[in-house]
Scaffold this motif. Structure first.
Motif, PDB file in Angstrom:
ATOM      1  N   TYR A 146       0.832  -1.209   0.000  1.00 30.57           N
ATOM      2  CA  TYR A 146       0.000   0.000   0.000  1.00 30.57           C
ATOM      3  C   TYR A 146       0.868   1.261   0.000  1.00 30.57           C
ATOM      4  N   MET A 287      -9.385   8.849   9.703  1.00 26.93           N
ATOM      5  CA  MET A 287      -9.613   8.267   8.389  1.00 26.93           C
ATOM      6  C   MET A 287      -8.888   9.013   7.271  1.00 26.93           C
ATOM      7  N   PRO A 290      -3.255   7.402   5.744  1.00 28.16           N
ATOM      8  CA  PRO A 290      -3.190   6.217   4.879  1.00 28.16           C
ATOM      9  C   PRO A 290      -3.932   5.038   5.500  1.00 28.16           C
ATOM     10  N   THR A 291      -4.540   4.216   4.670  1.00 22.98           N
ATOM     11  CA  THR A 291      -5.410   3.127   5.136  1.00 22.98           C
ATOM     12  C   THR A 291      -4.771   2.236   6.212  1.00 22.98           C
ATOM     13  N   THR A 293      -2.920   3.019   8.601  1.00 16.98           N
ATOM     14  CA  THR A 293      -3.016   3.722   9.877  1.00 16.98           C
ATOM     15  C   THR A 293      -4.397   3.552  10.479  1.00 16.98           C
ATOM     16  N   SER A 294      -5.433   3.828   9.695  1.00 17.76           N
ATOM     17  CA  SER A 294      -6.792   3.691  10.221  1.00 17.76           C
ATOM     18  C   SER A 294      -7.086   2.243  10.567  1.00 17.76           C
ATOM     19  N   ALA A 295      -6.544   1.290   9.785  1.00 11.04           N
ATOM     20  CA  ALA A 295      -6.730  -0.122  10.104  1.00 11.04           C
ATOM     21  C   ALA A 295      -6.088  -0.468  11.441  1.00 11.04           C
ATOM     22  N   HIS A 298      -8.067   1.041  14.351  1.00 17.10           N
ATOM     23  CA  HIS A 298      -9.363   0.416  14.576  1.00 17.10           C
ATOM     24  C   HIS A 298      -9.254  -1.009  15.106  1.00 17.10           C
ATOM     25  N   LYS A 349     -15.635   4.286   4.606  1.00 21.51           N
ATOM     26  CA  LYS A 349     -14.737   4.487   5.736  1.00 21.51           C
ATOM     27  C   LYS A 349     -15.486   5.028   6.952  1.00 21.51           C
TER      28      LYS A 349
END
Length: 376
Positions: A146, A287, A290-291, A293-295, A298, A349
């Motif tokens: 990613y 959100m 970068p994805t 990070t949010s993943a 969470h 998101k």
């Protein structure tokens, strides 16, 4: 104990290697190897200790005590530097207040009982270790491809900050393992704040105006929660004479009036970290990062640290009315309102964010009830 020490220290070693070896191939190899080893080690720990009730591990270290103080100073310095750069007064004020409280605590306050058992694990710790090790390392491995694509879409000549990004992610995992396994509340607090500042840096990674704004929203809310944690440390040391989490629970269940202030402090810290209302906006703002990070925020870190602390405090909530009501009401209201918000969103998101917060609200409300049935 050796495996616990490995789970805490190894991700930190991986983070240092990622800062030292900045090439793309070397980074991919380090992340793949580091993530796989962490996942295997966490599964091994789960396999060895599945069904464990509670184990206290005798361990003391003055060096770690001093290191925790140094880390608190370093965290405050990082926040103050960014606050000065982006002219954010509230973050600077809260960072200074928290640092002063920590330094006064370290220098002027000493618990009556020394902490002989600084590490521990129980069935909840085993479950959390599995989540952190498997899900967290999986996200780090996913981030390789990613972030390669992410960097390719950056403007020509843009600085490659991926070494810092991956180092922060593995530092996150190290801090989470420390939160899960520390019985010494000073050590737990230091790891708690490490997750806060790592999240701040990861949310602001893109350095856009929106990312910086949301990163400061996160740091302000979580610094407030950190101050609540420090208040709980003061209460434990002065009123209960201990900084052992295990002893805090034992004394608090026997004498609820002594645990009132500390339980409120821990409850407030957990609520902010778990992004419960009215603090849910920091997780929604994450959100923009970068994805991966949010993943990470969470799934296996940050918000899980909040509900972990609340569930650990559940025996106190069962006998202490004021913090129990606070946690129950906040969790219940968050669960209901964010569930409605989740089904009204069109952005995927935001659906994920609101549904995550709602489920965390359900866990928070059950932890606030505090009975074994509710926690189960």
């Amino acid at each position: 104990m050796a495996l616990i020490g490995f789970l805490i220290a190894f991700p930190l070693l991986v983070a240092l290697l990622l800062l030292a070896f900045r090439g793309d191939k070397a980074r991919s190899a380090i992340v793949w190897a580091g993530g796989a080893i962490i996942a295997v080690a966490s599964c091994l720990f789960v396999g060895m200790h599945l069904g464990t009730q509670e184990v206290l591990i005798p361990f003391e270290s003055v060096a770690i005590d001093w290191a925790c103080t140094g880390i608190s100073v370093a965290i405050a310095a990082v926040i103050l530097a960014f606050s000065w750069r982006y002219k954010n007064v509230w973050a600077a004020v809260l960072a200074v207040v928290q640092l002063v409280m920590v330094l006064v605590f370290e220098v002027g306050i000493e618990a009556e009982q020394p902490i002989v058992y600084s590490l521990y694990y129980d069935s909840l710790s085993v479950l959390m270790a599995f989540i952190i090790g498997v899900v967290g390392s999986g996200i780090c491995i996913y981030a390789i491809g990613y972030m390669r694509d992410f960097q390719a879409h950056e403007p020509e000549g843009a600085k490659d900050r991926r070494p810092t990004f991956f180092a922060l992610m593995f530092l996150f995992l190290s801090a989470m393992f420390a939160i899960v396994f520390c019985n010494n509340m000073e050590w737990m607090f230091t790891a708690w704040e490490v997750t806060t500042v790592c999240s701040f840096l990861l949310i602001g990674y893109t350095k856009t105006d929106e990312a910086i704004r949301n990163a400061f929203r996160q740091i302000i809310m979580n610094l407030a929660g950190g101050i609540g944690f420090v208040v709980a440390l003061y209460a434990c040391a002065l009123q209960m004479g201990t900084l052992s989490f295990h002893e805090f629970l034992a004394i608090g269940m026997q004498f609820p009036e002594l645990a009132l202030l500390a339980a409120c402090g821990f409850g407030f810290a957990g609520i902010t970290k778990a992004a419960q209302m009215p603090f849910q906006t920091w997780l929604l703002g994450a959100m923009v990062a970068p994805t991966p990070t949010s993943a990470l925020l969470h799934s296996s870190t940050m918000v899980k640290a909040g509900v972990f602390l609340l569930v650990k405090c559940a025996p106190i909530f069962a006998v202490c009315v004021v913090p129990s009501l606070m946690v129950m009401l906040v969790g219940g209201i968050t669960f209901v309102l964010c569930s409605f918000m989740a089904i009204s969103q069109t952005n995927a998101k935001r659906v994920l964010a609101y549904s995550t917060i709602a489920n965390l609200g359900l866990i928070t409300a059950c932890a606030g009830v505090g009975t074994p049935e509710a926690v189960w």
